[in-house]
Design a protein around this motif. Structure first.
Motif, PDB file in Angstrom:
ATOM      1  N   ILE A  52     -88.610  16.897  11.534  1.00  0.00           N
ATOM      2  CA  ILE A  52     -89.313  18.188  11.536  1.00  0.00           C
ATOM      3  C   ILE A  52     -89.347  18.893  10.164  1.00  0.00           C
ATOM      4  O   ILE A  52     -90.426  19.276   9.717  1.00  0.00           O
ATOM      5  CB  ILE A  52     -88.746  19.114  12.640  1.00  0.00           C
ATOM      6  N   PRO A  53     -88.207  19.057   9.470  1.00  0.00           N
ATOM      7  CA  PRO A  53     -88.283  19.793   8.198  1.00  0.00           C
ATOM      8  C   PRO A  53     -89.237  19.138   7.189  1.00  0.00           C
ATOM      9  O   PRO A  53     -90.027  19.818   6.546  1.00  0.00           O
ATOM     10  CB  PRO A  53     -86.836  19.763   7.685  1.00  0.00           C
ATOM     11  N   GLU A  54     -89.175  17.815   7.097  1.00  0.00           N
ATOM     12  CA  GLU A  54     -90.060  17.115   6.153  1.00  0.00           C
ATOM     13  C   GLU A  54     -91.517  17.222   6.592  1.00  0.00           C
ATOM     14  O   GLU A  54     -92.424  17.387   5.764  1.00  0.00           O
ATOM     15  CB  GLU A  54     -89.632  15.638   6.076  1.00  0.00           C
ATOM     16  N   PHE A  55     -91.751  17.125   7.889  1.00  0.00           N
ATOM     17  CA  PHE A  55     -93.106  17.220   8.428  1.00  0.00           C
ATOM     18  C   PHE A  55     -93.705  18.593   8.097  1.00  0.00           C
ATOM     19  O   PHE A  55     -94.865  18.710   7.687  1.00  0.00           O
ATOM     20  CB  PHE A  55     -93.087  16.997   9.949  1.00  0.00           C
ATOM     21  N   MET A  56     -92.889  19.656   8.255  1.00  0.00           N
ATOM     22  CA  MET A  56     -93.387  21.006   7.964  1.00  0.00           C
ATOM     23  C   MET A  56     -93.741  21.149   6.486  1.00  0.00           C
ATOM     24  O   MET A  56     -94.741  21.766   6.135  1.00  0.00           O
ATOM     25  CB  MET A  56     -92.337  22.055   8.355  1.00  0.00           C
ATOM     26  N   GLU A  57     -92.909  20.562   5.623  1.00  0.00           N
ATOM     27  CA  GLU A  57     -93.208  20.586   4.185  1.00  0.00           C
ATOM     28  C   GLU A  57     -94.552  19.909   3.919  1.00  0.00           C
ATOM     29  O   GLU A  57     -95.382  20.421   3.168  1.00  0.00           O
ATOM     30  CB  GLU A  57     -92.119  19.838   3.390  1.00  0.00           C
ATOM     31  N   ASN A  58     -94.736  18.748   4.551  1.00  0.00           N
ATOM     32  CA  ASN A  58     -95.997  18.016   4.378  1.00  0.00           C
ATOM     33  C   ASN A  58     -97.182  18.855   4.821  1.00  0.00           C
ATOM     34  O   ASN A  58     -98.223  18.866   4.177  1.00  0.00           O
ATOM     35  CB  ASN A  58     -95.999  16.720   5.203  1.00  0.00           C
ATOM     36  N   LEU A  59     -96.999  19.543   5.961  1.00  0.00           N
ATOM     37  CA  LEU A  59     -98.101  20.353   6.478  1.00  0.00           C
ATOM     38  C   LEU A  59     -98.448  21.458   5.492  1.00  0.00           C
ATOM     39  O   LEU A  59     -99.620  21.710   5.207  1.00  0.00           O
ATOM     40  CB  LEU A  59     -97.737  20.954   7.845  1.00  0.00           C
ATOM     41  N   LEU A  60     -97.414  22.119   4.950  1.00  0.00           N
ATOM     42  CA  LEU A  60     -97.657  23.179   3.973  1.00  0.00           C
ATOM     43  C   LEU A  60     -98.385  22.608   2.748  1.00  0.00           C
ATOM     44  O   LEU A  60     -99.339  23.197   2.247  1.00  0.00           O
ATOM     45  CB  LEU A  60     -96.339  23.835   3.550  1.00  0.00           C
ATOM     46  N   ASP A  61     -97.937  21.426   2.297  1.00  0.00           N
ATOM     47  CA  ASP A  61     -98.571  20.786   1.136  1.00  0.00           C
ATOM     48  C   ASP A  61    -100.034  20.450   1.395  1.00  0.00           C
ATOM     49  O   ASP A  61    -100.848  20.445   0.478  1.00  0.00           O
ATOM     50  CB  ASP A  61     -97.830  19.497   0.769  1.00  0.00           C
ATOM     51  N   SER A  62    -100.336  20.103   2.645  1.00  0.00           N
ATOM     52  CA  SER A  62    -101.707  19.703   2.940  1.00  0.00           C
ATOM     53  C   SER A  62    -102.599  20.919   3.205  1.00  0.00           C
ATOM     54  O   SER A  62    -103.788  20.775   3.452  1.00  0.00           O
ATOM     55  CB  SER A  62    -101.745  18.758   4.134  1.00  0.00           C
ATOM     56  N   GLY A  63    -101.999  22.106   3.153  1.00  0.00           N
ATOM     57  CA  GLY A  63    -102.810  23.312   3.280  1.00  0.00           C
ATOM     58  C   GLY A  63    -102.777  23.971   4.649  1.00  0.00           C
ATOM     59  O   GLY A  63    -103.570  24.878   4.917  1.00  0.00           O
ATOM     60  N   VAL A  64    -101.886  23.531   5.535  1.00  0.00           N
ATOM     61  CA  VAL A  64    -101.748  24.197   6.834  1.00  0.00           C
ATOM     62  C   VAL A  64    -100.980  25.502   6.606  1.00  0.00           C
ATOM     63  O   VAL A  64    -100.020  25.529   5.841  1.00  0.00           O
ATOM     64  CB  VAL A  64    -100.982  23.315   7.842  1.00  0.00           C
ATOM     65  N   LYS A  65    -101.413  26.583   7.260  1.00  0.00           N
ATOM     66  CA  LYS A  65    -100.661  27.833   7.137  1.00  0.00           C
ATOM     67  C   LYS A  65     -99.756  27.990   8.358  1.00  0.00           C
ATOM     68  O   LYS A  65    -100.172  27.721   9.483  1.00  0.00           O
ATOM     69  CB  LYS A  65    -101.632  29.011   7.039  1.00  0.00           C
ATOM     70  N   LEU A  66     -98.513  28.394   8.105  1.00  0.00           N
ATOM     71  CA  LEU A  66     -97.545  28.540   9.191  1.00  0.00           C
ATOM     72  C   LEU A  66     -97.179  30.010   9.363  1.00  0.00           C
ATOM     73  O   LEU A  66     -96.865  30.692   8.387  1.00  0.00           O
ATOM     74  CB  LEU A  66     -96.279  27.721   8.886  1.00  0.00           C
ATOM     75  N   TYR A  67     -97.229  30.487  10.603  1.00  0.00           N
ATOM     76  CA  TYR A  67     -96.896  31.878  10.869  1.00  0.00           C
ATOM     77  C   TYR A  67     -95.823  31.989  11.948  1.00  0.00           C
ATOM     78  O   TYR A  67     -95.850  31.253  12.926  1.00  0.00           O
ATOM     79  CB  TYR A  67     -98.136  32.640  11.346  1.00  0.00           C
ATOM     80  N   GLY A  68     -94.918  32.943  11.781  1.00  0.00           N
ATOM     81  CA  GLY A  68     -93.936  33.243  12.812  1.00  0.00           C
ATOM     82  C   GLY A  68     -94.380  34.504  13.549  1.00  0.00           C
ATOM     83  O   GLY A  68     -94.806  35.466  12.918  1.00  0.00           O
ATOM     84  N   CYS A  69     -94.281  34.477  14.865  1.00  0.00           N
ATOM     85  CA  CYS A  69     -94.689  35.625  15.678  1.00  0.00           C
ATOM     86  C   CYS A  69     -93.718  36.787  15.433  1.00  0.00           C
ATOM     87  O   CYS A  69     -92.505  36.651  15.610  1.00  0.00           O
ATOM     88  CB  CYS A  69     -94.689  35.221  17.137  1.00  0.00           C
ATOM     89  N   LYS A  70     -94.269  37.926  15.039  1.00  0.00           N
ATOM     90  CA  LYS A  70     -93.440  39.065  14.651  1.00  0.00           C
ATOM     91  C   LYS A  70     -92.570  39.561  15.807  1.00  0.00           C
ATOM     92  O   LYS A  70     -91.372  39.787  15.647  1.00  0.00           O
ATOM     93  CB  LYS A  70     -94.342  40.196  14.141  1.00  0.00           C
ATOM     94  N   LEU A  71     -93.172  39.685  16.969  1.00  0.00           N
ATOM     95  CA  LEU A  71     -92.425  40.201  18.114  1.00  0.00           C
ATOM     96  C   LEU A  71     -91.252  39.286  18.481  1.00  0.00           C
ATOM     97  O   LEU A  71     -90.128  39.754  18.695  1.00  0.00           O
ATOM     98  CB  LEU A  71     -93.364  40.361  19.315  1.00  0.00           C
ATOM     99  N   SER A  72     -91.534  37.975  18.526  1.00  0.00           N
ATOM    100  CA  SER A  72     -90.454  37.032  18.845  1.00  0.00           C
ATOM    101  C   SER A  72     -89.364  37.093  17.790  1.00  0.00           C
ATOM    102  O   SER A  72     -88.173  37.002  18.100  1.00  0.00           O
ATOM    103  CB  SER A  72     -90.976  35.590  18.910  1.00  0.00           C
ATOM    104  N   MET A  73     -89.773  37.265  16.528  1.00  0.00           N
ATOM    105  CA  MET A  73     -88.784  37.316  15.454  1.00  0.00           C
ATOM    106  C   MET A  73     -87.915  38.559  15.568  1.00  0.00           C
ATOM    107  O   MET A  73     -86.704  38.512  15.371  1.00  0.00           O
ATOM    108  CB  MET A  73     -89.482  37.250  14.091  1.00  0.00           C
ATOM    109  N   ASP A  74     -88.540  39.679  15.917  1.00  0.00           N
ATOM    110  CA  ASP A  74     -87.778  40.911  16.133  1.00  0.00           C
ATOM    111  C   ASP A  74     -86.779  40.703  17.261  1.00  0.00           C
ATOM    112  O   ASP A  74     -85.618  41.106  17.193  1.00  0.00           O
ATOM    113  CB  ASP A  74     -88.715  42.069  16.495  1.00  0.00           C
ATOM    114  N   MET A  75     -87.247  40.058  18.312  1.00  0.00           N
ATOM    115  CA  MET A  75     -86.406  39.845  19.482  1.00  0.00           C
ATOM    116  C   MET A  75     -85.208  38.951  19.153  1.00  0.00           C
ATOM    117  O   MET A  75     -84.115  39.158  19.651  1.00  0.00           O
ATOM    118  CB  MET A  75     -87.253  39.178  20.572  1.00  0.00           C
ATOM    119  N   MET A  76     -85.429  37.967  18.284  1.00  0.00           N
ATOM    120  CA  MET A  76     -84.361  37.026  17.958  1.00  0.00           C
ATOM    121  C   MET A  76     -83.629  37.410  16.683  1.00  0.00           C
ATOM    122  O   MET A  76     -82.828  36.612  16.170  1.00  0.00           O
ATOM    123  CB  MET A  76     -84.935  35.620  17.825  1.00  0.00           C
ATOM    124  N   ASN A  77     -83.957  38.599  16.195  1.00  0.00           N
ATOM    125  CA  ASN A  77     -83.266  39.092  15.016  1.00  0.00           C
ATOM    126  C   ASN A  77     -83.472  38.197  13.783  1.00  0.00           C
ATOM    127  O   ASN A  77     -82.520  37.910  13.061  1.00  0.00           O
ATOM    128  CB  ASN A  77     -81.767  39.181  15.313  1.00  0.00           C
TER     129      ASN A  77
END
Lengths: 177, 106
Positions: free
Chosen positions: A122-147
């Motif tokens: 997973i970590p390497e795959f995510m790096e590859n995705l970022l390199d290939s131009g995929v944008k990654l977003y974290g849901c704000k509400l879920s992030m607030d909930m999980m601190n």
């Protein structure tokens, strides 16, 4: 233009004029459900399609620095759960999934299969995705909930609210995973 | 000024409906150049690294290499591949190298 040239050109997707865009919503944090959005996002980019992934709830684990390398498999509550590559005929009963260590074993087995297919972890795959131009977003509400703060996410991923998600997914094909 | 490339060389060849050459054995570097020109792509040395690697992989395995293989074994990083072949590196590299459409998922 000749037929041949038209055929060849038909393949080319000009990134400036292309309108196809794929937005994936990744909501599950198990090893089994981590790969579908990553594979699809990668396939989209390989074909010249714009792609963004919105990680919500358990899906957030996949882009959280401390957790993305430790994603495992749930062995209870999956009616299709079996040791598919080894003994596909043996459906693992729910009570067996409760045995301590089952999740660890199942995770190891699947990780081995993933490696055998030469899919990156997973970590390497995510790096590859970022390199290939995929944008990654974290849901704000879920992030607030999980601190979680933005700096808890993989570098390159940003925090996004539900309203902003609406803007981002305008004119895009959306898939909920 | 970029050199002008004769595209009529392509007229004598067979392409499938997706624009991939039907017979990889008919390919020559000149044809590769012409296909790239048809795609409005000017080939640099780095492009040739990818093309030659793809050809070699095809000769060995009978299939166009996956993008992952090009990055891991071929040594061209993901980011660079997307700069070299804007709009879909897996497809474009195979197309220019005269190979069939890649079937790998990564």
């Amino acid at each position: 233009m000749s037929d041949v040239l038209a055929k060849i050109k038909g393949m080319k997707v000009d990134e400036k004029t292309t309108t196809r865009k794929l937005v994936l919503v990744s909501s599950k944090g198990g090893l089994d459900m981590a790969y579908p959005p990553m594979i699809l996002a990668n396939a989209a980019r390989m074909s010249g399609i714009e792609c963004e992934i919105f990680f919500t709830f358990w899906g957030l684990d996949l882009i959280t620095k401390k957790k993305m390398g430790k994603v495992n498999i749930a062995t209870v509550g999956n009616p299709a759960f079996s040791m598919a590559p080894y003994a596909p005929w043996f459906k693992i009963p729910t009570w067996m999934g409760l045995i301590p260590g089952m999740s660890w074993v199942a995770t190891k087995m699947m990780a081995y299969q993933i490696k055998k297919l030469d899919f990156p972890p997973i970590p390497e795959f995510m790096e590859n995705l970022l390199d290939s131009g995929v944008k990654l977003y974290g849901c704000k509400l879920s992030m607030d909930m999980m601190n979680l703060q933005e700096e808890d996410l993989i570098d390159g991923a940003t925090m996004l609210g539900a309203m902003e998600f609406m803007e981002l997914s305008k004119d895009a094909q959306v898939m909920f995973v | 000024m970029p050199e002008t490339i004769d595209l009529t060389i392509l007229e004598t060849l067979d392409f499938d409906d997706d624009g991939f050459m039907t017979d990889a054995n008919d390919w020559t570097p000149a044809i590769g150049k012409a296909i790239a020109a048809a795609l409005e792509l000017e080939l640099t040395e780095r492009h040739w690294d990818v093309i030659n690697f793809s050809r070699a992989e095809f000769a060995e395995h009978g299939d166009a290499p996956s993008l992952r293989k090009i990055t891991k074994v071929g040594g061209v990083p993901t980011k660079e591949l997307y700069v070299l072949f804007p709009g879909g590196p897996a497809k474009l590299a195979a197309q220019i190298a005269g190979l069939p459409k890649p079937t790998g998922c990564i």
